[in-house]
Design a protein around this motif. Structure first.
Motif, PDB file in Angstrom:
ATOM      1  N   SER A 194      -9.525   1.349   0.893  1.00 53.00           N
ATOM      2  CA  SER A 194      -9.314  -0.103   0.738  1.00 53.00           C
ATOM      3  C   SER A 194      -8.328  -0.632   1.769  1.00 53.00           C
ATOM      4  CB  SER A 194      -8.800  -0.397  -0.674  1.00 53.00           C
ATOM      5  OG  SER A 194      -7.538   0.214  -0.879  1.00 53.00           O
ATOM      6  N   VAL A 195      -7.282   0.137   2.066  1.00 52.85           N
ATOM      7  CA  VAL A 195      -6.340  -0.272   3.101  1.00 52.85           C
ATOM      8  C   VAL A 195      -7.031  -0.365   4.447  1.00 52.85           C
ATOM      9  CG1 VAL A 195      -4.269   0.407   4.372  1.00 52.85           C
ATOM     10  CG2 VAL A 195      -4.328   0.594   1.888  1.00 52.85           C
ATOM     11  N   GLN A 213      -9.628   6.402  -2.440  1.00 56.26           N
ATOM     12  CA  GLN A 213     -10.066   5.005  -2.580  1.00 56.26           C
ATOM     13  C   GLN A 213      -9.008   4.016  -2.070  1.00 56.26           C
ATOM     14  OE1 GLN A 213     -11.067   4.449  -6.672  1.00 56.26           O
ATOM     15  NE2 GLN A 213     -12.868   5.819  -6.621  1.00 56.26           N
ATOM     16  N   THR A 214      -7.749   4.314  -2.354  1.00 57.91           N
ATOM     17  CA  THR A 214      -6.673   3.430  -1.870  1.00 57.91           C
ATOM     18  C   THR A 214      -6.626   3.405  -0.354  1.00 57.91           C
ATOM     19  OG1 THR A 214      -5.406   3.961  -3.848  1.00 57.91           O
ATOM     20  CG2 THR A 214      -4.213   2.947  -1.998  1.00 57.91           C
ATOM     21  N   GLN A 266      -8.500   8.749  -6.354  1.00 58.13           N
ATOM     22  CA  GLN A 266      -7.801   7.460  -6.300  1.00 58.13           C
ATOM     23  C   GLN A 266      -7.053   7.273  -4.980  1.00 58.13           C
ATOM     24  OE1 GLN A 266      -5.312   7.141  -9.741  1.00 58.13           O
ATOM     25  NE2 GLN A 266      -7.012   7.017 -11.206  1.00 58.13           N
ATOM     26  N   VAL A 267      -6.448   8.389  -4.504  1.00 57.18           N
ATOM     27  CA  VAL A 267      -5.770   8.310  -3.210  1.00 57.18           C
ATOM     28  C   VAL A 267      -6.757   7.983  -2.113  1.00 57.18           C
ATOM     29  CG1 VAL A 267      -4.502   9.628  -1.477  1.00 57.18           C
ATOM     30  CG2 VAL A 267      -3.880   9.813  -3.885  1.00 57.18           C
ATOM     31  N   GLU A 284       2.078   1.848  -3.461  1.00 47.19           N
ATOM     32  CA  GLU A 284       1.052   2.449  -4.320  1.00 47.19           C
ATOM     33  C   GLU A 284       0.879   3.938  -4.017  1.00 47.19           C
ATOM     34  OE1 GLU A 284      -2.457   0.196  -3.782  1.00 47.19           O
ATOM     35  OE2 GLU A 284      -1.655  -1.642  -4.688  1.00 47.19           O
ATOM     36  N   LEU A 285       0.870   4.289  -2.738  1.00 43.40           N
ATOM     37  CA  LEU A 285       0.761   5.711  -2.374  1.00 43.40           C
ATOM     38  C   LEU A 285       1.947   6.519  -2.894  1.00 43.40           C
ATOM     39  CD1 LEU A 285      -0.523   5.448   1.295  1.00 43.40           C
ATOM     40  CD2 LEU A 285      -1.807   6.247  -0.678  1.00 43.40           C
ATOM     41  N   THR A 324       0.831  -1.208   0.000  1.00 39.98           N
ATOM     42  CA  THR A 324       0.000   0.000   0.000  1.00 39.98           C
ATOM     43  C   THR A 324       0.862   1.253   0.000  1.00 39.98           C
ATOM     44  OG1 THR A 324      -1.660  -1.220   1.226  1.00 39.98           O
ATOM     45  CG2 THR A 324      -1.883   1.161   1.184  1.00 39.98           C
ATOM     46  N   THR A 349      -1.684  10.466   5.290  1.00 38.66           N
ATOM     47  CA  THR A 349      -2.205  10.881   3.978  1.00 38.66           C
ATOM     48  C   THR A 349      -2.769  12.295   4.023  1.00 38.66           C
ATOM     49  OG1 THR A 349      -2.746   8.570   3.557  1.00 38.66           O
ATOM     50  CG2 THR A 349      -3.731  10.208   2.117  1.00 38.66           C
TER      51      THR A 349
END
Length: 501
Positions: free
Chosen positions: A444-445, A440-441, A437-438, A399-400, A396, A477
């Motif tokens: 999901s995490v 959503q990521t 997208q950030v 991806e970030l 994760t 974040t």
């Protein structure tokens, strides 16, 4: 405090090991309760210090208790009772037959009275008083659990249950095959400090030390002054039951009062008897050579035994290969046991360190016992779950990192395109998509971390308030987004100020 506890624990373990190995068991060979080749039987067919009867046949190389004929029974017993408490008996025998199934088997006896030579229980008497170690080769109860080695105790009042093969009466036993082996099979029966132990040699190799544990039974009380005996029987099916040797040794420790002390007179008497026996044996050999000169000459000039046929060579190579495979398997078993022992030792040390770090004292132990280790709070499944969660966090974060690099690249493109001009709607849409997208990521995490089971059964933060991984990621974040928006706002202000100048 924890270091002192670990030192005390190691001292207790070492003291237990030293105390267990302090007693040394000594053996003394008892020739009056033993027989072995060559010249096992005398010229008149008798075996020194032993009596046999029934269908038993004694020769110079072995004692055939029961031949491969139907309904044969035979036994051999010592003439005198034994005068020592603890003993070890090594029996070498062969059970061979042409059938796939053998019958009935043989038995080793230690009883207060000598049994019959044609009895109902493997050639000996029923309702015996003492111990019977039975090598049963016929499956009477059709449970497919034969050949079987079992030990039975009797006080002289119980009848042997032939229908169930004595399974309801046995003390202990093991499933071992002793029929039609390339080498003689062996059994070692040890009775020491009221503990009965039986070791078995399967006869697949010629290594005399290749024994394995069959069974061990504790708190076995046998009457003193018993007789040793061997018996065998056949039924509708038949095998040859040959006993090659029976070697008896008395056992005693250095701590026993009086021990097995032998006076000088007794030692001289035994040495004289042994010398007389050796002289008599040499005299018989010389008489046999004089009476059979042809056989002696043939043996001197015979060279056939020096060579081997193709079949003998192939069999020897097969047996050598099987022996090597068995040695390798034994070494592998030893190495696996060592690895398991080291792992258990490491887990025990980790548990002790964890217990001392949590302030838990060691469990009290009785004198002479090793302190019991507390249970390990983190199991193997917990460690695997922790490693999985760490891998999810690493993926994760990667991806970030990729998304942040893409947003930075787009912001650089925006600034290079025109400092004073307003951003185009396309760039704003791309930035909005990137932020979505950030989000959503991160969501999901959070779902993955919430769905994952806890790593340990008990919380590791007992006195300090813990922060979950999801909260930490959300805060990081948000801080990154605020810093990014603040940078855009600052650069836009600087561009407008340059435009006015």
């Amino acid at each position: 405090m924890s270091t002192i506890g670990l030192i005390l624990l190691l001292c207790a373990v070492l003291s237990g090991v030293v105390s267990s190995n302090s007693q040394t068991v000594h053996k003394r060979f008892e020739y009056k309760f033993s027989f072995k080749p060559p010249y096992l039987a005398q010229k008149d067919g008798s075996v020194p210090f032993w009596e046999y009867g029934g269908n038993a046949i004694a020769s110079g190389e072995s004692v055939r208790l029961a031949p491969s004929l139907r309904s044969q029974k035979g036994a051999i017993w010592t003439k005198q009772p034994i005068g020592f408490d603890w003993w070890e008996v090594d029996i070498m025998f062969k059970v061979t037959g042409r059938g796939r199934i053998g019958a009935d088997g043989l038995a080793f006896w230690y009883t207060t009275q000598r049994g019959d030579y044609t009895g109902e229980v493997f050639g000996s008497s029923d309702r015996w008083n003492g111990l019977a170690v039975i090598f049963d080769s016929f499956d009477n109860d059709n449970k497919h659990n034969n050949p079987y080695i079992m030990a039975m105790l009797n006080d002289g009042t119980k009848n042997f249950d032939h229908k169930s093969d004595g399974t309801t009466q046995l003390l202990s036993g093991c499933l071992r095959d002793f029929r039609n082996k390339p080498f003689p099979t062996r059994a070692r029966v040890e009775y020491y400090l009221n503990t009965l132990t039986v070791y078995f040699h399967n006869g697949l190799t010629n290594n005399e030390a290749d024994y394995e544990l069959c069974f061990r039974a504790e708190n076995v009380v046998l009457p003193r002054g018993g007789y040793f005996g061997l018996s065998a029987a056949t039924g509708g099916l038949a095998d040859d039951h040959d006993v090659i040797h029976l070697l008896t040794s008395s056992l005693y420790s250095t701590q026993q009062a009086g021990g097995q002390q032998i006076s000088n007179d007794e030692q001289q008497k035994l040495s004289q008897e042994y010398q007389q026996y050796q002289q008599k044996l040499e005299q018989q050999k010389e008489e046999y050579r004089k009476e059979h000169p042809d056989e002696v000459r043939d043996k001197d000039g015979e060279f056939d035994d020096w060579f081997e046929s193709d079949g003998q060579r192939e069999l020897r190579q097969i047996f050598q290969g099987l022996g090597q495979i068995q040695d390798v398997m034994r070494d592998l078993h030893k190495k696996v046991d060592e690895v398991i022992g080291k792992q258990m030792n490491s887990l025990s040390m980790l548990t002790a360190v964890y217990s001392h770090s949590q302030g838990q004292p060691l469990q009290p132990t009785q004198p002479g016992q090793v302190p019991q280790m507390p249970a390990l709070p983190i199991t193997r499944q917990d460690w695997e779950m922790m490693a999985t969660n760490n891998q999810i966090m690493i993926n994760t974060i990667a991806e970030l990192k990729g998304f942040m690099i893409e947003v930075s690249r787009k912001s650089d493109t925006l600034l290079a395109g025109g400092a004073g001009s307003a951003p185009s709607p396309q760039l704003l849409n791309e930035m909005r998509d990137g932020l979505n997208q950030v989000k959503q990521t991160v969501a999901s995490v959070a779902q993955r971390m919430a769905a994952a089971p806890p790593v340990v059964a008990e919380p590791m933060c007992a006195t300090v308030s813990c922060v979950s991984t999801t909260t930490l990621l959300v805060v990081v974040t948000c801080q990154l987004l605020v810093m990014f928006l603040y940078g855009l706002y600052k650069e836009r202000k600087e561009a407008q100020a340059k435009k006015f100048f």
